[in-house]
Design an enzyme around this catalytic site. Structure first.
Site, mmCIF file in Angstrom:
data_model
loop_
_atom_site.group_PDB
_atom_site.id
_atom_site.type_symbol
_atom_site.label_atom_id
_atom_site.label_comp_id
_atom_site.label_asym_id
_atom_site.label_seq_id
_atom_site.Cartn_x
_atom_site.Cartn_y
_atom_site.Cartn_z
ATOM 1 C CB CYS A 54 40.581 23.140 46.591
ATOM 2 S SG CYS A 54 39.924 24.673 47.172
ATOM 3 C CG ASP A 86 41.281 32.509 44.412
ATOM 4 O OD1 ASP A 86 42.246 32.552 45.197
ATOM 5 O OD2 ASP A 86 41.406 32.679 43.190
ATOM 6 C CB CYS A 127 43.199 25.972 45.698
ATOM 7 S SG CYS A 127 41.901 27.179 45.907
ATOM 8 C CG ASP A 128 41.151 29.159 41.606
ATOM 9 O OD1 ASP A 128 40.659 28.026 41.738
ATOM 10 O OD2 ASP A 128 40.456 30.171 41.462
ATOM 11 C CE LYS A 129 44.801 33.107 41.445
ATOM 12 N NZ LYS A 129 43.557 32.465 41.782
ATOM 13 C CB CYS A 199 35.212 25.692 42.447
ATOM 14 S SG CYS A 199 35.437 26.599 43.987
ATOM 15 C CD GLU A 449 39.948 35.089 41.173
ATOM 16 O OE1 GLU A 449 40.621 34.369 40.453
ATOM 17 O OE2 GLU A 449 39.052 34.684 41.916
ATOM 18 C CB SER A 475 36.309 34.411 39.893
ATOM 19 O OG SER A 475 36.007 33.048 39.929
#
Length: 572
Positions: A54, A86, A127-129, A199, A449, A475
């Site tokens: 990512c 993650d 990435c996610d956060k 992702c 998660e 998630s």
């Protein structure tokens, strides 16, 4: 090219006047000229690192942003900050670091900008956060800012089908159930992630990327192009030029992020069957601008928004397919046509959402996105729940679920590892409600998660035959009857802490309720006997986080936000 009056900008503190000669000499040491130092300083922050795919393409894109800044009369200053990825932190103690990293990214970006008095900010995240974190820093600092997503990964190919990393997580469950061989698992893991990028399904990164456009902080279409494609650099270059335009016009993040634009953001999460984590990140963004927009406010919008994007994990397609079909603007256009989007919100283009969408037409010939009047289902993929088990609320993702009610007996676990061991050894049965508690923001600490556990359950063919309830998170890739963000959390003595094995729990995602069949008196009697669980961290960053973090329904904030702000950085 625009002329800027540096005497009115934060960077005057580090670059103007005789007493700033030492400061200027540092810039000359880095190859900047006197002309460069006389221009506005623009922070270009990326969460580049070698932790995961990512982030790996972000530094390349930062160079294009810098070219855009220079071409429009600014002097870019690149810096990087951390991420916790993650996919690699999942399923072990490392996941406690994930949500905390959101605060560290926002805080470190804030400190870098404050310390060096930058005038504007472009943030690139993968990435996610890191996506909500950079957006939080932007509204906190309130200097003209543009957000840009680093792009999604290309889908892997296995046995003629598109696959993502979630297929690998679920294959672990299939392997433990004897459904696939070790050889097949290995073949899948080798091909699932073929490129740089975040992702590929509608998990948290792509959900928050859609949010970046819907909330107005990112350029139209910038969220869609996959990471490896050079077209991403076009948007990066344009983001650099755009931030200089915002600086000239003094359009700031708090002019863009408002109650209405947060509602637009929640709408696109629902319409794409997006990640439940958005219900944590949108309230955290609201905290930065000093308004109340909590879990249940988000859930209200989810309830009235049609589900329009057929994306994994609940549907068939991946982010690249949505981009090819017409991207976020086309989805926003049909939502706007249906009256689900506020058109009068300002965006980084310097125009309103309505103006941005003016010439976009919905393409009925693609299969990924539906028009507002022909939805996959009439309401969003995520539902808020309240009841005596979750007085502060909880959240469940229903995109792709066949049944919306569940009644079963509690099986209680005081951490995820214990629940995962039970699942791997198949010591649970159909009808169980698996409780994973003491995993909230304070209790974890860090609100982990639970993708490893939920994926293993799915892989064993039990996805909709059991329910799972936690004060932790799921998630964006989780599917099945999984209730997260339950509050008050167990560590604070919430009802989850008082459950015992065999208690009967009723969940109704249609009515929005979650209850345990216990009376107020029974719960009160149990509360008297309850003793707080000792934290497994007594020092370090994770301990420090637990001392300041607020409840999940408010976004797990770690500071009071604008409500107690004394002065805005942008006005120093």
């Amino acid at each position: 090219m625009a002329k800027f009056n540096k005497k009115k900008l934060p960077s005057r503190h580090t670059s103007l006047g005789p007493d700033r000669a030492p400061h200027r000499s540092f810039y000359y040491a880095m190859g900047e000229t006197e002309k460069d130092v006389a221009k506005p300083f623009v922070g270009v922050v990326s969460t580049w690192n070698e932790a995961a795919p990512c982030n790996i393409a972000l530094m390349r894109q930062a160079q294009s942003v810098k070219k855009g800044v220079r071409a429009s009369g600014g002097t870019p200053r690149e810096f990087c900050t951390i991420t916790v990825t993650d996919g690699i932190a999942m399923g072990h103690e490392g996941m406690k670091s994930s949500l905390i990293s959101r605060e560290i990214i926002a805080d470190s970006t804030e400190l870098t900008v404050r310390g060096h008095c930058y005038d504007a900010l472009v943030g690139i995240a993968g990435c996610d956060k890191s996506l909500p974190a950079l957006m939080m820093a932007m509204v906190r600092l309130n200097v003209p800012s543009v957000f840009i997503y680093g792009g999604s990964i290309l889908p892997g190919q296995y046995k003629g089908k598109d696959v993502t990393v979630v297929d690998v997580f679920e294959a672990v469950g299939k392997h433990s159930a004897g459904k696939i061989s070790a050889k097949e698992l290995r073949e899948l893991e080798l091909v699932a992630c073929p490129s740089a990028g975040a992702c590929g399904g509608q998990f948290t990164a792509n959900t928050m990327a859609c949010v970046s456009e819907a909330i107005g902080l990112a350029l139209p279409y910038s969220a869609g192009t996959p990471a490896p494609y050079e077209e991403r650099d076009k948007y990066a270059l344009l983001s650099g030029k755009t931030v200089m335009n915002l600086l000239q016009k003094n359009i700031r993040p708090r002019d863009i992020v408002t109650k209405k634009s947060l509602e637009n953001a929640a709408t696109i999460v629902a319409a794409t069957g997006g990640s439940t984590n958005a219900a944590l990140h949108l309230p955290a963004l609201a905290n930065e601008i000093g308004i109340k927009f909590d879990l249940m406010d988000v859930a209200k919008i989810f309830k009235k928004t049609p589900y329009l994007a057929d994306l994994k994990p609940g549907g068939k397609y991946v982010a690249k397919d949505m981009w090819l079909a017409g991207g976020v603007p086309m989805l926003l256009k049909t939502l706007y046509d249906g009256g689900f989007i506020h058109g009068d919100c300002m965006t980084v283009t310097g125009k309103t959402m309505k103006q941005n969408l003016k010439n976009i037409k919905f393409n009925p010939k693609q299969k990924v996105l539906r028009a507002y009047d022909n939805p996959l289902s009439p309401d969003g993929g995520v539902v808020g729940l309240k009841g005596n088990l979750a007085p502060d609320g909880g959240i469940v993702k229903i995109a792709g679920l066949k049944k919306l009610q569940f009644t079963g007996k509690a099986r209680c676990f005081d951490n995820e590892e214990a629940a995962m061991a039970c699942v791997q050894n198949k010591k649970y049965k159909e009808g169980d409600v698996i409780i994973i508690r003491y995993e909230g923001p304070v209790g974890g600490p860090g609100m982990r998660e639970m993708l490893s556990t939920t994926s293993a359950i799915y892989g064993q063919g039990m996805g909709e035959k059991v329910a799972l309830i936690t004060d932790g998170r799921f998630s964006g890739a989780t599917r099945g009857f999984c209730v997260g963000h339950v509050g008050p959390e167990a560590a604070l003595g919430g009802p989850l802490a008082l459950l015992r094995n065999g208690d009967i729990i009723d969940i109704d995602a249609k009515k929005g309720t979650i209850n345990v069949r216990l009376t107020k008196l029974q719960l009160a009697a149990r509360r008297k006997k309850w003793k707080p669980k000792k934290s497994s961290f007594g020092s370090g960053t994770i301990w420090k986080y637990a001392q300041t973090v607020g409840p999940a329904y408010l976004g797990a904030p770690t500071h009071p936000g604008k409500r107690k702000e004394v002065k805005v950085y942008a006005d120093i």
